[in-house]
Scaffold this motif. Structure first.
Motif, PDB file in Angstrom:
ATOM      1  N   GLY A   1      29.437 -24.727 -34.397  1.00  0.00           N
ATOM      2  CA  GLY A   1      28.657 -23.560 -34.077  1.00  0.00           C
ATOM      3  C   GLY A   1      27.427 -23.525 -33.529  1.00  0.00           C
ATOM      4  O   GLY A   1      27.332 -22.528 -32.563  1.00  0.00           O
ATOM      5  N   LEU A   2      26.863 -24.467 -33.856  1.00  0.00           N
ATOM      6  CA  LEU A   2      25.415 -24.797 -33.068  1.00  0.00           C
ATOM      7  C   LEU A   2      25.624 -24.927 -31.802  1.00  0.00           C
ATOM      8  O   LEU A   2      25.112 -24.385 -30.960  1.00  0.00           O
ATOM      9  N   LEU A   3      26.727 -25.694 -31.541  1.00  0.00           N
ATOM     10  CA  LEU A   3      27.066 -26.122 -29.957  1.00  0.00           C
ATOM     11  C   LEU A   3      27.424 -24.946 -29.216  1.00  0.00           C
ATOM     12  O   LEU A   3      27.182 -24.699 -28.151  1.00  0.00           O
ATOM     13  N   TRP A   4      28.738 -24.352 -30.037  1.00  0.00           N
ATOM     14  CA  TRP A   4      29.511 -23.304 -29.247  1.00  0.00           C
ATOM     15  C   TRP A   4      28.427 -21.958 -29.085  1.00  0.00           C
ATOM     16  O   TRP A   4      28.507 -21.170 -27.951  1.00  0.00           O
ATOM     17  N   HIS A   5      27.664 -21.450 -30.085  1.00  0.00           N
ATOM     18  CA  HIS A   5      27.053 -20.242 -29.998  1.00  0.00           C
ATOM     19  C   HIS A   5      25.699 -20.260 -29.492  1.00  0.00           C
ATOM     20  O   HIS A   5      24.936 -19.298 -29.179  1.00  0.00           O
ATOM     21  N   ILE A   6      25.135 -21.529 -29.741  1.00  0.00           N
ATOM     22  CA  ILE A   6      23.725 -21.833 -29.441  1.00  0.00           C
ATOM     23  C   ILE A   6      23.288 -22.611 -28.052  1.00  0.00           C
ATOM     24  O   ILE A   6      22.725 -22.212 -27.066  1.00  0.00           O
ATOM     25  N   ILE A   7      23.777 -23.865 -28.291  1.00  0.00           N
ATOM     26  CA  ILE A   7      23.520 -24.781 -27.243  1.00  0.00           C
ATOM     27  C   ILE A   7      23.962 -24.559 -25.709  1.00  0.00           C
ATOM     28  O   ILE A   7      23.319 -24.543 -24.693  1.00  0.00           O
ATOM     29  N   LEU A   8      25.527 -24.153 -25.836  1.00  0.00           N
ATOM     30  CA  LEU A   8      26.099 -24.070 -24.811  1.00  0.00           C
ATOM     31  C   LEU A   8      25.604 -22.629 -23.793  1.00  0.00           C
ATOM     32  O   LEU A   8      25.359 -22.707 -22.757  1.00  0.00           O
ATOM     33  N   PRO A   9      25.568 -21.407 -24.733  1.00  0.00           N
ATOM     34  CA  PRO A   9      24.771 -20.607 -24.019  1.00  0.00           C
ATOM     35  C   PRO A   9      23.489 -20.602 -23.327  1.00  0.00           C
ATOM     36  O   PRO A   9      23.267 -20.132 -22.249  1.00  0.00           O
TER      37      PRO A   9
END
Length: 278
Positions: A183-191
């Motif tokens: 979730g950290l990668l998909w919802h925060i880091i990538l955006p």
């Protein structure tokens, strides 16, 4: 005195930028002009930048007689698949090396980078034998897997550098809110890393779009050959159709120029931001 110096510096900058533009765009403009000239005009003693008479014959030959659109479709499939896989695998690798507790991460990064240091001519023979044994010759899969290996080191390094600029407080806040690693990668880091994703995606796409050596070695059928190999097939033993080659080159180069111009702000931000540690 200071005003005169400022004007002189401005003029120098603009003149220098103009010279760089002419140096960079000149070959393409000449190629583009060649695509609209008759064959007899191309062999005259004094070439002309302005087509006279103007003709679309070479574009007709490239698409109708030589099937350029088939090569374009093959390159588009291979390049898009390669770009998608590079971004997926590269973002996961960069995220793990940047945000997770991985021992020896810089050693791993050096190993990843060292993969791209091998000259392609030294790899084409062994990779051809592997592709032949696995029955992958004349398939998209052989090219996609090979291009993935070529583009992944650059994608991983650029994304790693960008992820390193993002504050660690974001990770702590996300964990306090119950967000997991994915979730950290998909919802925060990538955006937050959109400029870097655009940059690396374009670089991976352009690398796959322009690659010639492996495409020439792994494909012998027009159903799977990409644009560089297709253009090379335009020539024969006794004749080089410069006008047809110029038309095909213009067709396959214009989309790349449009993409770079459209995403230039993201490209500059993605390349420069990775060198700044916050």
């Amino acid at each position: 005195m200071n005003g005169s110096r400022s004007v002189f510096q401005s003029i120098t900058i603009y003149v220098g930028a103009l010279l760089i533009l002419v140096w960079s765009a000149g070959p393409f403009l000449w190629q583009f002009s060649t695509s609209f000239q008759l064959d007899k005009a191309l062999t005259e003693g004094t070439p002309s930048l302005i087509p006279h008479p103007f003709t679309l014959e070479h574009y007709y030959n490239a698409f109708v007689e030589k099937g350029l659109h088939h090569y374009v479709l093959n390159s588009l499939i291979v390049s898009l698949a390669t770009t998608a896989l590079c971004l997926i695998v590269g973002s996961l690798a960069a995220f793990a090396l940047s945000r997770l507790d991985v021992k020896g991460r810089f050693g791993i990064l050096m190993v990843i980078l060292s993969v791209s240091m091998f000259p392609q001519i030294a790899l084409v023979g062994p990779l051809y034998l592997i592709a032949s044994d696995l029955g992958l010759l004349d398939t998209y899969r052989a090219l996609i897997i090979t291009y993935l290996a070529l583009g992944l080191p650059l994608v991983t390094w650029v994304l790693f550098g960008y992820f390193e600029t993002l504050p660690r407080e974001i990770d702590e806040a996300a964990r306090m809110d119950g967000v997991g690693v994915i979730g950290l990668l998909w919802h925060i880091i990538l955006p937050m890393s959109l400029p870097s994703l655009v940059t690396t995606g374009l670089l991976a796409f352009i690398t796959a779009w322009n690659e010639f050596l492996f495409a020439l070695a792994f494909t012998s059928d027009s159903d799977s050959q990409t644009i560089p190999v297709g253009i090379a097939n335009f020539t024969n033993q006794y004749y080089v159709p410069w006008g047809d080659i110029a038309a095909a080159s213009a067709v396959v180069t214009v989309p790349l120029i449009v993409l770079v111009l459209f995403f230039q702000r993201h490209i500059i931000e993605g390349l420069t931001q990775g060198g700044i540690k916050e």
